[in-house]
Design a protein around this motif. Structure first.
Motif, short mmCIF file in Angstrom:
data_model
loop_
_atom_site.label_atom_id
_atom_site.label_comp_id
_atom_site.label_asym_id
_atom_site.label_seq_id
_atom_site.Cartn_x
_atom_site.Cartn_y
_atom_site.Cartn_z
N VAL A 61 0.86 -1.19 0.00
CA VAL A 61 0.00 0.00 0.00
C VAL A 61 0.89 1.23 0.00
N ARG A 86 -0.26 -6.83 -7.24
CA ARG A 86 -1.20 -5.76 -6.90
C ARG A 86 -0.53 -4.77 -5.96
N GLU A 88 -1.48 -0.94 -4.26
CA GLU A 88 -2.58 -0.01 -4.09
C GLU A 88 -2.09 1.35 -3.61
#
Length: 390
Positions: A61, A86, A88
């Motif tokens: 993140v 992924r 974010e």
């Protein structure tokens, strides 16, 4: 160096723009030092990051507030592509006010925090909430002020690594300029790979803007526009948001700004256009995505006076037009890297508008209504439900 920039620099002291002009101008030198610092500390960085990134279940993140959040917004899509995982971008302002939603999954997490000063209330609160809500969290702190609270709290702490930017990145002006680009390039180098050679074309391009393009960019502020729209696709949408914020900040809201994606703009937001609007389109380096950028560019040049529509992109891929800022030697770089140079144009434009409307860019809000480091935030305890380390 351009004549206009020399004149502007001479007036800077009297117009309250000394820090802002200096901090826009010295970005190439700061980038060079940031890349050198990362190279020197690469072994320690790798020792910290490699075991984390080797974990297939790791959540990454990128977080920050305001401009610092937009660092993550630009970097996350490109890093996801480069690392095939992924990644974010979530603002600290969202994490702090909604931790149970954004930190709902108790999975191994690397929280990458960006902060100019590290003293904004949300900066430290976000890392503390992550510790409280998650049982396995590590912190990469990317900040510009060694005296800041975020650095002080995480320096030397287990499960944390602090990456300090060069001293020149710790902006003294109101708006974040060199701090934004330095943190952006640094996280791309640290997580995405690369070295001093990677940033050299960017340094050369930014030097060209600062030393030879300042006057042409500044001329855009004389077009009798009272609103400016920035458009970009993918990572460049977050850059459009940052560019719009710079203009709003430095003009103290006297020039209205808006941002959107190239495709999203047609879905209602196009209503903002009038005969006093300037539109800036950031052109993607991705061949497929660029088609949509060029489509909206052509459409806008039909709808508006073509002189009020500006294209910024790599040389050879930008459509011909009355207003084009084309960069040579950058066509092979990804959009997140390009953003560091594109935003220099937006910074100069924001400063030029500020001088036109008569604000003092180093401190556009002398009454203190808006502060360089956010004030007035009341932090509330989370209460029951935390799962972090004891």
């Amino acid at each position: 160096m351009s004549e206009t920039r020399s004149v502007t620099t001479e007036r800077a002291e009297g117009e309250g723009a000394r820090f802002t002009i200096s901090e826009i101008s010295h970005q190439p030198a700061v980038w060079r030092q940031a890349a050198a610092n990362i190279a020197a500390g690469r072994r320690q960085l790798d020792d910290f990051l490699e075991p984390l990134l080797a974990r297939p279940d790791l959540r990454v993140v990128l977080t920050g507030a305001g401009t610092s959040a937009f660092v993550g917004g630009v970097a996350a899509p490109e890093l996801s592509r480069l690392l095939s995982r992924r990644i974010e971008a979530i603002a600290t302002t969202d994490l702090v006010s909604n931790p149970r939603e954004f930190l709902a999954e108790d999975i191994p997490t690397l929280l990458v925090s960006f902060a100019r000063s590290g003293n904004s209330p949300e900066s430290v609160a976000a890392t503390r909430l992550a510790d409280e809500c998650l049982s396995d969290v590590s912190h990469l702190i990317v900040t510009c002020d060694p005296a800041g609270q975020l650095n002080q709290e995480h320096q030397g702490r287990e499960h944390s690594y602090v990456l300090l930017m060069p001293a020149g990145a710790n902006d003294q002006g109101f708006a974040m300029t060199s701090s934004f680009t330095s943190m952006l390039l640094s996280v791309l180098l640290v997580l995405g790979g690369g070295d001093a050679q990677t940033v050299q074309p960017l340094i050369a391009a930014a030097e060209g803007v600062v030393d030879g393009g300042w006057d042409a960019i500044g001329d855009l502020a004389t077009l009798d526009c009272n609103r400016v729209v920035y458009l970009g696709s993918g990572p460049l949408t977050a850059l459009a948001r940052e560019s719009a914020l710079k203009l709003l900040e430095l003009t103290a809201g006297q020039v209205v700004s808006y941002y959107d994606s190239a495709l999203g703009f047609r879905h209602g937001p196009k209503s903002v256009l009038d005969d006093r609007t300037l539109v800036v389109v950031f052109i993607s380096s991705d061949e497929y995505t660029r088609k949509y950028d060029l489509d909206i560019l052509a459409e806008l040049r039909t709808a508006l006076d073509p002189g009020r529509v500006v294209a910024i992109g790599p040389d050879g891929v930008v459509a011909d037009g009355d207003r084009t800022v084309a960069f040579e030697g950058l066509d092979s770089l990804n959009n997140a890297f390009l953003a560091s140079v594109y935003v220099v144009v937006a910074q100069i434009l924001a400063l030029s508008f500020a001088l036109r409307v008569g604000t003092t860019p180093d401190n556009p809000f002398p009454d203190g209504n808006v502060n360089r480091v956010v004030k007035g935030v009341r932090l509330h305890p989370l209460g029951a439900g935390g799962r972090g380390r004891a």
